[in-house]
Motif scaffolding. Structure first.
Motif, PDB file in Angstrom:
ATOM      1  N   GLY A  11      20.438  78.552  42.171  1.00  0.00           N
ATOM      2  CA  GLY A  11      19.713  77.349  41.764  1.00  0.00           C
ATOM      3  C   GLY A  11      18.729  77.585  40.634  1.00  0.00           C
ATOM      4  N   GLY A  13      19.399  78.064  37.549  1.00  0.00           N
ATOM      5  CA  GLY A  13      19.843  77.491  36.277  1.00  0.00           C
ATOM      6  C   GLY A  13      20.847  78.357  35.537  1.00  0.00           C
ATOM      7  N   LYS A  14      21.384  79.366  36.213  1.00  0.00           N
ATOM      8  CA  LYS A  14      22.322  80.279  35.530  1.00  0.00           C
ATOM      9  C   LYS A  14      23.549  79.527  35.017  1.00  0.00           C
ATOM     10  CE  LYS A  14      22.917  82.931  39.177  1.00  0.00           C
ATOM     11  NZ  LYS A  14      22.107  82.289  40.216  1.00  0.00           N
ATOM     12  N   GLY A  15      24.176  78.771  35.905  1.00  0.00           N
ATOM     13  CA  GLY A  15      25.396  78.050  35.512  1.00  0.00           C
ATOM     14  C   GLY A  15      25.100  77.013  34.438  1.00  0.00           C
ATOM     15  N   THR A  16      23.996  76.296  34.624  1.00  0.00           N
ATOM     16  CA  THR A  16      23.590  75.251  33.677  1.00  0.00           C
ATOM     17  C   THR A  16      23.377  75.849  32.281  1.00  0.00           C
ATOM     18  OG1 THR A  16      22.441  74.171  35.498  1.00  0.00           O
ATOM     19  CG2 THR A  16      21.802  73.497  33.267  1.00  0.00           C
ATOM     20  N   THR A  32      31.356  84.412  38.482  1.00  0.00           N
ATOM     21  CA  THR A  32      32.122  84.793  39.679  1.00  0.00           C
ATOM     22  C   THR A  32      32.141  83.644  40.691  1.00  0.00           C
ATOM     23  OG1 THR A  32      30.130  86.049  40.263  1.00  0.00           O
ATOM     24  CG2 THR A  32      32.075  87.306  39.595  1.00  0.00           C
ATOM     25  N   ARG A  37      35.448  79.732  43.472  1.00  0.00           N
ATOM     26  CA  ARG A  37      35.747  78.334  43.827  1.00  0.00           C
ATOM     27  C   ARG A  37      37.151  77.930  43.342  1.00  0.00           C
ATOM     28  NH1 ARG A  37      30.136  78.168  43.402  1.00  0.00           N
ATOM     29  NH2 ARG A  37      30.178  77.926  41.143  1.00  0.00           N
ATOM     30  N   ASP A  58      26.757  83.697  52.475  1.00  0.00           N
ATOM     31  CA  ASP A  58      26.811  85.166  52.367  1.00  0.00           C
ATOM     32  C   ASP A  58      27.501  85.562  51.063  1.00  0.00           C
ATOM     33  OD1 ASP A  58      25.714  85.378  54.875  1.00  0.00           O
ATOM     34  OD2 ASP A  58      27.637  85.679  55.903  1.00  0.00           O
ATOM     35  N   VAL A  60      30.323  87.631  48.955  1.00  0.00           N
ATOM     36  CA  VAL A  60      31.675  88.121  49.230  1.00  0.00           C
ATOM     37  C   VAL A  60      31.701  89.618  48.895  1.00  0.00           C
ATOM     38  CG1 VAL A  60      32.673  85.842  48.715  1.00  0.00           C
ATOM     39  CG2 VAL A  60      32.639  87.577  46.949  1.00  0.00           C
ATOM     40  N   GLY A  86      25.965  85.050  37.559  1.00  0.00           N
ATOM     41  CA  GLY A  86      26.132  85.263  39.005  1.00  0.00           C
ATOM     42  C   GLY A  86      26.796  86.594  39.313  1.00  0.00           C
ATOM     43  N   ARG A  89      25.638  91.037  41.465  1.00  0.00           N
ATOM     44  CA  ARG A  89      24.716  90.556  42.499  1.00  0.00           C
ATOM     45  C   ARG A  89      24.290  91.667  43.443  1.00  0.00           C
ATOM     46  NH1 ARG A  89      26.412  84.793  42.235  1.00  0.00           N
ATOM     47  NH2 ARG A  89      24.979  83.532  43.469  1.00  0.00           N
ATOM     48  N   GLN A  93      27.749  96.437  42.333  1.00  0.00           N
ATOM     49  CA  GLN A  93      28.428  95.637  41.288  1.00  0.00           C
ATOM     50  C   GLN A  93      27.893  96.001  39.900  1.00  0.00           C
ATOM     51  OE1 GLN A  93      28.367  91.380  42.098  1.00  0.00           O
ATOM     52  NE2 GLN A  93      28.915  91.690  44.243  1.00  0.00           N
ATOM     53  N   ARG A 128      21.668  68.871  44.283  1.00  0.00           N
ATOM     54  CA  ARG A 128      23.053  69.010  43.808  1.00  0.00           C
ATOM     55  C   ARG A 128      24.035  68.760  44.961  1.00  0.00           C
ATOM     56  NH1 ARG A 128      24.820  74.652  41.139  1.00  0.00           N
ATOM     57  NH2 ARG A 128      24.400  75.364  43.248  1.00  0.00           N
ATOM     58  N   ARG A 146      21.101  81.956  51.465  1.00  0.00           N
ATOM     59  CA  ARG A 146      21.469  82.395  50.110  1.00  0.00           C
ATOM     60  C   ARG A 146      20.268  83.052  49.424  1.00  0.00           C
ATOM     61  NH1 ARG A 146      23.980  77.059  47.596  1.00  0.00           N
ATOM     62  NH2 ARG A 146      24.099  78.318  45.701  1.00  0.00           N
ATOM     63  N   GLY A 174      10.863  73.875  34.121  1.00  0.00           N
ATOM     64  CA  GLY A 174      10.620  73.091  32.905  1.00  0.00           C
ATOM     65  C   GLY A 174      11.923  72.400  32.590  1.00  0.00           C
TER      66      GLY A 174
END
Ligand code: B4P
Length: 190
Positions: A11, A13-16, A32, A37, A58, A60, A86, A89, A93, A128, A146, A174
């Motif tokens: 949440g 803002g990484k994807g955004t 990832t 998904r 959790d 993966v 993402g 993590r 990794q 969301r 999470r 912001g």
């Protein structure tokens, strides 16, 4: 090749911001979460196994996501740069990613860490969840899990990248545009 990691809690803002970055700079987006998904939507064996874990909030298994990333690196050999969203993590990794990139002589230049309070993360994710259809966005207990997964397994990576002098912290609260501007400043300086 300008490779960057977008780092931060769920949440943050990484994807955004990854979407904004690839639109402006033409890099390849490696999320990832999106890849998992897509596996779920395709009802693959991997997707079915990942779904149970993701619905609980959790992580993966490391081997699963490392394998997915390796495939994407090899199918995008002409990329101008990669935005890792993402991923990584866990420390395992991150070590695997360093090895994959070392073999291809394409190092990570910067890890951009988005800082957002836990109250704001929860608010954004539950908001969301009203429209995303994602089970992991709709229940406050799962969102808390999470964040705990992040705190225990992912947050230690900040030290891993700070030791490599690659970590830059960005205020993640912001407007989306203000945060994007701060990210662009970092990327333009690479
Ligand atoms: P991800 O898909 O990575 O999910 P996320 O952390 O929720 O995404 P993100 O942080 O990018 O969301 P954003 O802030 O952009 O992972 C989902 C699950 O997949 C994990 O829990 C795990 O099970 C699994 N997984 C994925 N990668 C893995 C790995 N490497 N290893 C193991 N497991 C893995 O968006 C949040 C909301 O905030 C949006 O609604 C957005 O509009 C809003 N928002 C963004 N910026 C804002 C701003 N400035 N102000 C207000 N709202 C904002």
């Amino acid at each position: 090749m300008r490779n960057i990691v977008l780092f931060g809690p769920p949440g943050s803002g990484k994807g955004t911001q990854a979407t904004n970055i690839i639109n402006k700079f033409g890099f390849i987006h490696l999320s990832t979460g999106d890849m998992l998904r897509a596996e779920i939507a395709g009802q693959t064996k991997l997707g079915l196994e990942a779904k149970t874990l993701m619905d609980r909030g959790d992580l993966v298994p490391d081997e699963v996501v490392i394998g997915m990333i390796e495939n994407k690196l090899d199918s995008n050999k002409d990329a101008k740069g990669f935005v890792f969203d993402g991923f990584p993590r866990t420390v395992k990794q991150a070590e695997a990613l360093d090895k994959l990139l070392e073999l291809r002589t394409i190092p990570i230049l910067k890890v951009l860490s988005l800082k957002v309070s836990e109250e704001e993360l929860t608010r954004r994710i539950l908001e969301r969840g009203k429209t995303s259809g994602r089970a992991d966005d709709q229940n406050e207990e799962i969102v808390k899990n999470r964040v705990v997964e992040y705190r225990t397994k992912t947050a230690p990576l900040a030290n891993y990248y700070a030791a490599q002098h690659k970590l830059a912290e960005i205020a993640g609260e912001g407007s989306v545009d203000e945060i994007f501007e701060a990210l662009c400043f970092q990327i333009n300086n690479l």
